[in-house]
Design a protein around this motif. Structure first.
Motif, PDB file in Angstrom:
ATOM      1  N   ASP A  36      60.335  51.562 -12.283  1.00  0.00           N
ATOM      2  CA  ASP A  36      61.144  49.769 -12.348  1.00  0.00           C
ATOM      3  C   ASP A  36      62.125  50.503 -13.526  1.00  0.00           C
ATOM      4  N   LEU A  37      63.164  50.238 -13.536  1.00  0.00           N
ATOM      5  CA  LEU A  37      64.718  50.879 -14.302  1.00  0.00           C
ATOM      6  C   LEU A  37      63.917  50.094 -15.448  1.00  0.00           C
ATOM      7  N   ASN A  38      63.953  49.145 -15.606  1.00  0.00           N
ATOM      8  CA  ASN A  38      63.623  48.348 -16.595  1.00  0.00           C
ATOM      9  C   ASN A  38      62.539  48.080 -17.884  1.00  0.00           C
ATOM     10  N   ARG A  39      62.150  49.391 -17.455  1.00  0.00           N
ATOM     11  CA  ARG A  39      61.043  49.640 -17.843  1.00  0.00           C
ATOM     12  C   ARG A  39      61.305  51.432 -18.648  1.00  0.00           C
ATOM     13  N   ASN A  40      61.799  51.786 -17.501  1.00  0.00           N
ATOM     14  CA  ASN A  40      62.774  53.570 -18.184  1.00  0.00           C
ATOM     15  C   ASN A  40      63.141  53.762 -19.181  1.00  0.00           C
ATOM     16  N   PHE A  41      63.923  53.097 -20.432  1.00  0.00           N
ATOM     17  CA  PHE A  41      64.626  53.069 -21.417  1.00  0.00           C
ATOM     18  C   PHE A  41      63.986  53.153 -22.537  1.00  0.00           C
ATOM     19  N   ASP A  42      64.446  54.079 -23.560  1.00  0.00           N
ATOM     20  CA  ASP A  42      63.435  54.318 -24.528  1.00  0.00           C
ATOM     21  C   ASP A  42      63.239  53.076 -25.623  1.00  0.00           C
ATOM     22  N   ALA A  43      62.161  52.619 -25.028  1.00  0.00           N
ATOM     23  CA  ALA A  43      61.760  51.382 -26.301  1.00  0.00           C
ATOM     24  C   ALA A  43      60.324  51.093 -26.115  1.00  0.00           C
ATOM     25  N   ASN A  44      59.244  51.725 -27.091  1.00  0.00           N
ATOM     26  CA  ASN A  44      58.571  51.793 -27.113  1.00  0.00           C
ATOM     27  C   ASN A  44      58.342  52.017 -25.448  1.00  0.00           C
ATOM     28  N   TRP A  45      58.455  53.461 -24.531  1.00  0.00           N
ATOM     29  CA  TRP A  45      58.295  53.321 -23.225  1.00  0.00           C
ATOM     30  C   TRP A  45      57.150  53.457 -22.785  1.00  0.00           C
ATOM     31  N   CYS A  46      56.490  52.392 -21.993  1.00  0.00           N
ATOM     32  CA  CYS A  46      55.198  52.610 -20.816  1.00  0.00           C
ATOM     33  C   CYS A  46      54.025  52.019 -22.287  1.00  0.00           C
ATOM     34  N   THR A  47      54.456  51.463 -22.785  1.00  0.00           N
ATOM     35  CA  THR A  47      53.081  51.234 -23.629  1.00  0.00           C
ATOM     36  C   THR A  47      52.952  49.575 -22.957  1.00  0.00           C
ATOM     37  N   GLU A  48      51.867  48.282 -23.556  1.00  0.00           N
ATOM     38  CA  GLU A  48      51.312  47.463 -22.932  1.00  0.00           C
ATOM     39  C   GLU A  48      52.145  46.837 -21.891  1.00  0.00           C
ATOM     40  N   GLY A  49      52.536  46.451 -20.585  1.00  0.00           N
ATOM     41  CA  GLY A  49      53.255  46.025 -20.064  1.00  0.00           C
ATOM     42  C   GLY A  49      53.903  46.245 -18.769  1.00  0.00           C
ATOM     43  N   ALA A  50      54.100  48.251 -19.495  1.00  0.00           N
ATOM     44  CA  ALA A  50      54.590  48.934 -17.998  1.00  0.00           C
ATOM     45  C   ALA A  50      53.256  49.923 -17.454  1.00  0.00           C
ATOM     46  N   ALA A  84      58.282  58.941 -15.259  1.00  0.00           N
ATOM     47  CA  ALA A  84      57.865  60.219 -15.660  1.00  0.00           C
ATOM     48  C   ALA A  84      57.795  60.628 -16.965  1.00  0.00           C
ATOM     49  N   PHE A  85      59.156  60.306 -17.928  1.00  0.00           N
ATOM     50  CA  PHE A  85      59.313  60.088 -19.189  1.00  0.00           C
ATOM     51  C   PHE A  85      60.614  59.291 -19.216  1.00  0.00           C
ATOM     52  N   PRO A  86      60.872  58.635 -21.017  1.00  0.00           N
ATOM     53  CA  PRO A  86      61.592  57.776 -20.420  1.00  0.00           C
ATOM     54  C   PRO A  86      63.240  58.804 -20.307  1.00  0.00           C
ATOM     55  N   GLU A  87      64.489  57.903 -19.592  1.00  0.00           N
ATOM     56  CA  GLU A  87      65.358  57.794 -19.017  1.00  0.00           C
ATOM     57  C   GLU A  87      65.309  58.909 -17.621  1.00  0.00           C
ATOM     58  N   THR A  94      68.950  55.255 -15.320  1.00  0.00           N
ATOM     59  CA  THR A  94      69.191  54.473 -16.276  1.00  0.00           C
ATOM     60  C   THR A  94      69.867  55.641 -17.380  1.00  0.00           C
ATOM     61  N   GLN A  95      69.588  57.301 -16.917  1.00  0.00           N
ATOM     62  CA  GLN A  95      70.440  57.580 -18.101  1.00  0.00           C
ATOM     63  C   GLN A  95      72.002  57.389 -18.466  1.00  0.00           C
ATOM     64  N   ALA A  96      72.658  57.523 -16.836  1.00  0.00           N
ATOM     65  CA  ALA A  96      74.205  57.297 -16.889  1.00  0.00           C
ATOM     66  C   ALA A  96      73.929  55.948 -17.621  1.00  0.00           C
ATOM     67  N   VAL A  97      73.421  54.464 -17.801  1.00  0.00           N
ATOM     68  CA  VAL A  97      73.824  53.187 -18.627  1.00  0.00           C
ATOM     69  C   VAL A  97      73.401  53.642 -19.444  1.00  0.00           C
ATOM     70  N   ALA A  98      72.580  54.842 -20.137  1.00  0.00           N
ATOM     71  CA  ALA A  98      72.221  54.802 -20.921  1.00  0.00           C
ATOM     72  C   ALA A  98      73.739  55.695 -22.515  1.00  0.00           C
ATOM     73  N   ASP A  99      73.869  56.987 -21.382  1.00  0.00           N
ATOM     74  CA  ASP A  99      74.549  57.826 -22.088  1.00  0.00           C
ATOM     75  C   ASP A  99      76.510  56.965 -22.247  1.00  0.00           C
ATOM     76  N   ALA A 102      56.690  43.373 -22.244  1.00  0.00           N
ATOM     77  CA  ALA A 102      57.598  44.355 -21.443  1.00  0.00           C
ATOM     78  C   ALA A 102      58.409  45.261 -21.814  1.00  0.00           C
ATOM     79  N   PRO A 103      57.921  46.838 -22.347  1.00  0.00           N
ATOM     80  CA  PRO A 103      58.533  47.594 -23.410  1.00  0.00           C
ATOM     81  C   PRO A 103      59.400  48.756 -21.836  1.00  0.00           C
ATOM     82  N   GLY A 104      60.902  49.090 -22.595  1.00  0.00           N
ATOM     83  CA  GLY A 104      60.907  49.781 -22.043  1.00  0.00           C
ATOM     84  C   GLY A 104      62.328  49.848 -20.871  1.00  0.00           C
ATOM     85  N   GLY A 105      62.620  48.017 -21.657  1.00  0.00           N
ATOM     86  CA  GLY A 105      63.871  47.440 -21.022  1.00  0.00           C
ATOM     87  C   GLY A 105      65.280  47.728 -21.360  1.00  0.00           C
TER      88      GLY A 105
END
Ligand code: ARG
Ligand code: ZN
Length: 422
Positions: free
Chosen positions: A255-269, A281-284, A289-294, A364-367
């Protein structure tokens, strides 16, 4: 005459048989409201154990008493699911008796030529056609539209961003809009195309869009998740995630909207690859995700507004979604979406709810919106476009123009407020 009749019957035999065969064996979308904890548990089981697609809520985890569940039930599990619902006396109604007809409607008339018809923007388009449209839009508007390749998807499809820029004013700020992070939310890419078309057609004609474009550039990513989008056109209309393979399982996608580095993979993911809200597997971890974040990291000083377009449920959301805490500018953001929602109600008679993500829907973390906010883009939003469940992800093409126009009104409202402030 008789011969003609026989010929007709023979030619339409399969169609006649199908209609005679009744609805029992067709795909359906059910609206189910569990009333007790036992019913909640049964429903959670049904949506995980059987071949179904949960439309609402996004994960079985959020199923609760007295709240509507929208469940896509394919023909082959229809009987088992309905038997179970009956056995436990779980109230349900058929939300869509003919999802396949709606899917057919959504994919009909898809023509590659943007100029072949004035209704191009009132139809849904395959990924191939969207790539074609991007190219054509740039060629037709060489002075205002630039296409930027920001990366590629897991399956190596290009991620193109359109940059709309009407002048070379120094120190110009910018707005970012991405669409199609979730594959099945087809109205979202349709909105990005609509927005570009509207901007190009009404600059210098409409006061608001002129004012906005005079003061800021707009970066538009029409399909953030091209692999998933392509998959919804070819194989599974209900697909949400991207299409990356995961270690140690056959289950596909993050889920790309759970893959960003914002309280990644806590409750709600979820850290389970087989769920719809798998955080990766890890943030970005994902190339999309990486392309947008970069890109946003390298443009963070100019991008003032971050906007991500989803569907469905008609909501205007802002950070945080990853925590119940309020942002430092909570009341300012609240005011902006409130005004936008009021305008939509006044002009289009449609209700949009609004507020911070965590308080309005669920944690919904990681958004992307939370991540962009934390990066320093203080005006960060997620829009959930039409509808509120009548058609869900299968919004008919005839609804595209109203859905896009009301969302456009919200974008204008917010962008003008930001222009005013600076
Ligand atoms: N329906 C969206 C999702 O589940 C909600 C997004 C709200 N924002 C967020 N950062 N979760 O992804
Ligand atoms: Zn979504």
């Amino acid at each position: 005459m008789k011969a003609l009749l026989i010929l007709f019957v023979l030619m339409n035999l399969d169609k006649l048989l199908k209609t005679a065969h009744c609805t029992e064996t067709q795909d359906q979308v059910l609206s189910i409201t569990p009333k007790t904890q036992e019913q909640v548990d049964i429903l959670k089981n049904v949506s995980t154990q059987y071949e179904t697609a949960l439309w609402q809520p996004v994960s079985p985890h959020y199923i609760k008493e007295d709240t509507q569940v929208h469940l896509f039930v394919p023909a082959n599990s229809s009987e088992t699911v309905k038997d179970l619902l009956q056995r436990y006396a779980i109230t349900h109604e058929v939300l869509l008796a003919n999802p396949n007809e709606l899917i057919e409607m959504q994919t009909r008339n898809d023509s590659g030529d943007p100029r072949s018809s004035s209704t191009f923007y009132e139809r849904y388009h395959s990924l191939e056609d969207i790539y074609f449209w991007i190219n054509r839009t740039q060629q037709d508007n060489p002075d205002t539209v630039k296409v930027i390749l920001i990366g590629s998807s897991f399956e190596k499809r290009p991620l193109y961003v359109l940059k709309l820029s009407v002048n070379n004013r120094p120190n110009k700020k910018a707005m970012w809009i991405d669409c199609g992070i979730h594959a099945r939310e087809w109205i979202s890419p349709a909105f990005c195309l609509w927005f570009v078309q509207y901007s190009l057609s009404f600059y210098q004609l409409n006061e608001d869009i002129t004012n906005i474009l005079d003061n800021m550039d707009v970066y538009i990513l029409p399909v953030l998740n091209p692999d998933g989008y392509h998959y919804t056109w070819t194989t599974n209309r209900m697909w949400r995630k991207n299409r990356s393979t995961n270690r140690g399982t056959k289950c596909i996608g993050v889920d790309l909207n759970r893959n960003f580095d914002a309280n990644w993979c806590t409750e709600g993911a979820s850290d389970q690859p087989c769920t719809e809200i798998y955080c990766g597997a890890f943030p970005e971890s994902e190339p999309e995700t990486q392309a947008v974040a970069d890109f946003l990291r390298s443009h963070k000083d100019i991008v003032q507004i971050y906007l991500s377009i989803h569907s469905y449920s008609q909501m205007l959301l802002f950070p945080y979604s990853c925590t119940l805490e309020e942002t430092e500018n909570h009341s300012e953001l609240l005011e902006m979406v409130q005004e936008a929602a009021q305008k939509i109600q006044r002009h289009y008679r449609n209700i949009y709810t609004y507020g911070s993500g965590a308080k309005t829907i669920y944690l919904a973390p990681g958004g992307s919106d939370d991540w962009a906010y934390k990066l320093g883009i203080k005006y960060s939003f997620t829009f959930e476009l039409q509808d509120r469940g009548r058609y869900g992800f299968l919004l008919p093409p005839s609804h595209i123009s109203k859905a896009c126009n009301e969302a456009l009104l919200a974008v204008k409202t917010i962008a003008l407020k930001v222009v005013e402030k600076t």
